[in-house]
Design a protein around this motif. Sequence first.
Motif, PDB file in Angstrom:
ATOM      1  N   GLN A  97     -10.860  -0.468 -15.586  1.00 29.29           N
ATOM      2  CA  GLN A  97     -10.367  -1.854 -15.107  1.00 29.29           C
ATOM      3  C   GLN A  97      -8.852  -1.932 -15.319  1.00 29.29           C
ATOM      4  OE1 GLN A  97     -13.994  -3.856 -16.484  1.00 29.29           O
ATOM      5  NE2 GLN A  97     -13.742  -5.310 -15.108  1.00 29.29           N
ATOM      6  N   LEU A  98      -9.139  -1.846 -16.728  1.00 29.57           N
ATOM      7  CA  LEU A  98      -7.380  -1.462 -17.139  1.00 29.57           C
ATOM      8  C   LEU A  98      -6.158  -1.043 -16.638  1.00 29.57           C
ATOM      9  CD1 LEU A  98      -8.291  -1.399 -21.024  1.00 29.57           C
ATOM     10  CD2 LEU A  98      -6.709  -3.123 -20.649  1.00 29.57           C
ATOM     11  N   ILE A  99      -5.730   0.697 -15.651  1.00 31.41           N
ATOM     12  CA  ILE A  99      -6.134   1.160 -15.504  1.00 31.41           C
ATOM     13  C   ILE A  99      -5.614   0.496 -14.016  1.00 31.41           C
ATOM     14  CG2 ILE A  99      -5.394   3.143 -14.298  1.00 31.41           C
ATOM     15  CD1 ILE A  99      -7.243   4.524 -16.400  1.00 31.41           C
ATOM     16  N   TYR A 100      -6.672  -0.255 -13.273  1.00 33.27           N
ATOM     17  CA  TYR A 100      -6.201  -1.012 -12.095  1.00 33.27           C
ATOM     18  C   TYR A 100      -5.691  -2.074 -11.741  1.00 33.27           C
ATOM     19  CZ  TYR A 100      -7.968  -3.676  -7.436  1.00 33.27           C
ATOM     20  OH  TYR A 100      -8.194  -4.427  -7.018  1.00 33.27           O
ATOM     21  N   MET A 101      -5.797  -2.933 -13.400  1.00 31.48           N
ATOM     22  CA  MET A 101      -4.593  -3.948 -13.566  1.00 31.48           C
ATOM     23  C   MET A 101      -3.382  -3.320 -13.205  1.00 31.48           C
ATOM     24  SD  MET A 101      -5.327  -7.099 -16.187  1.00 31.48           S
ATOM     25  CE  MET A 101      -4.223  -5.814 -17.566  1.00 31.48           C
ATOM     26  N   CYS A 102      -2.638  -2.040 -14.434  1.00 35.81           N
ATOM     27  CA  CYS A 102      -1.358  -2.064 -14.183  1.00 35.81           C
ATOM     28  C   CYS A 102      -1.479  -1.675 -13.194  1.00 35.81           C
ATOM     29  CB  CYS A 102      -1.429  -0.856 -15.883  1.00 35.81           C
ATOM     30  SG  CYS A 102      -1.880  -1.818 -17.199  1.00 35.81           S
ATOM     31  N   LYS A 103      -2.480  -1.054 -13.153  1.00 35.08           N
ATOM     32  CA  LYS A 103      -1.013  -0.375 -10.651  1.00 35.08           C
ATOM     33  C   LYS A 103      -1.122  -1.714 -10.191  1.00 35.08           C
ATOM     34  CE  LYS A 103      -2.592   4.389 -11.478  1.00 35.08           C
ATOM     35  NZ  LYS A 103      -3.957   5.076 -10.761  1.00 35.08           N
ATOM     36  N   GLU A 104      -1.996  -3.034  -9.847  1.00 40.05           N
ATOM     37  CA  GLU A 104      -1.841  -4.110  -9.210  1.00 40.05           C
ATOM     38  C   GLU A 104      -0.280  -4.545  -9.700  1.00 40.05           C
ATOM     39  OE1 GLU A 104      -4.804  -7.240  -8.038  1.00 40.05           O
ATOM     40  OE2 GLU A 104      -4.695  -6.802 -10.245  1.00 40.05           O
ATOM     41  N   HIS A 105      -0.571  -4.362 -10.515  1.00 38.03           N
ATOM     42  CA  HIS A 105       0.724  -5.369 -11.406  1.00 38.03           C
ATOM     43  C   HIS A 105       2.032  -4.551 -11.275  1.00 38.03           C
ATOM     44  CE1 HIS A 105      -1.657  -9.093 -11.263  1.00 38.03           C
ATOM     45  NE2 HIS A 105      -2.498  -8.655 -11.805  1.00 38.03           N
ATOM     46  N   ASN A 106       1.546  -3.420 -10.727  1.00 36.11           N
ATOM     47  CA  ASN A 106       2.816  -2.374 -10.806  1.00 36.11           C
ATOM     48  C   ASN A 106       3.564  -2.132 -12.722  1.00 36.11           C
ATOM     49  OD1 ASN A 106       4.923  -0.680 -10.162  1.00 36.11           O
ATOM     50  ND2 ASN A 106       6.132  -1.788  -9.863  1.00 36.11           N
ATOM     51  N   LYS A 176      -6.139 -12.551 -17.106  1.00 35.64           N
ATOM     52  CA  LYS A 176      -6.996 -11.180 -16.299  1.00 35.64           C
ATOM     53  C   LYS A 176      -7.514 -10.762 -17.064  1.00 35.64           C
ATOM     54  CE  LYS A 176      -5.450 -10.510 -12.707  1.00 35.64           C
ATOM     55  NZ  LYS A 176      -5.178  -9.388 -10.736  1.00 35.64           N
ATOM     56  N   LEU A 177      -6.258  -9.721 -18.014  1.00 39.30           N
ATOM     57  CA  LEU A 177      -6.712  -9.318 -19.059  1.00 39.30           C
ATOM     58  C   LEU A 177      -8.103  -9.335 -20.500  1.00 39.30           C
ATOM     59  CD1 LEU A 177      -5.593  -6.605 -21.659  1.00 39.30           C
ATOM     60  CD2 LEU A 177      -3.998  -7.897 -21.855  1.00 39.30           C
TER      61      LEU A 177
END
Length: 331
Positions: A97-106, A176-177
């Motif tokens: 979930q953390l990786i997905y969020m970081c990629k989603e927000h660049n 979100k985090l």
Amino acid sequence: MHIPRLLVFDLDGTLLNDDKRIPQESVDEINRLYKEYGIIPVISTARPLEIAKLVAEQGGEAFAHSHIIATNGAIVYDVAKGEYLLKKSLSHTALGQLIYMCKEHNLEFEIMTDEKEIAQVQYKYRRAEDPIYTNAGKEFAFETDLGEYIHNLPEGSVPLFAISGSNTELKDIQEKLDAIPGISRTVPNSRGEGLEYYDVMPQGVSKSEALELISNILEIEPEAIFTFGDGGNDIPMLTHGRQYKLEDKSVSERNRIHCEKGVFSIAPANAKDDVKAVVDFTTPETNNSGAIANFLKALRIHLETYYKQKVAGEPTIDDKSKPTMAEGQEL
């Protein structure tokens, strides 16, 4: 001020100078306090355990009988016994979930294992040299696809996940985090170049919780503990054992209400403002100009006076007295 039995040091910006070494004057004072008064030093850092162990070796005999708090409290290690007292890690689900969020927000992200820090290779220019790794004869690790690398790690390998971005970018992801189950995070810390970062650990992990574990094992009350730190991730251990009335969510605007049982906390002059707002004492010196060594020397002189008076049967300096740091400066 109570007589300390435990000294708990953050590394970067506190015990270490900007060359990422413990100044020799600090090494000398720490070891004198250990040999003469049995005061135990503890390292408390966001760095990986193996790096903290190498730093401890620079500190001499005192640190060989100590404990290490690594990755912001996810790991607690007994140096003398060579044993883990605590080892927590982020779940694969939380990491995904953390990786997905970081990629989603660049957003840039990196991880820590027991042994090393690992970042994405495209951000290597920000890590041209990290002196703490150079001093240890190690290299900072990079991966072309850090997300895939994390996915292939065994469960239980990642105690800390760091997210970097501007202040605005981090505020945008905060809700979100915080909704991700099974995690805890620090307040934002500055990385320089206009960047800030969150450290994300398993739920319930902090430097304060790790300190609680060590102090219970050693049977040391909070008021006999001195804590030293400069950053936002240090605030839990700098305020360990105290109560606060929160006016709002900003640490710097807290109304301080000390409990009878709380650590005595110290920050160097280079500490962040929100840290200075919650500590008992801020040194006039920075981590580069003798903050720790000068404080510990003043503490040692105070203890020498106390015990000389006690042996002589004279009235002793009571717990409320303050040793002199330098002319016109009190501890």
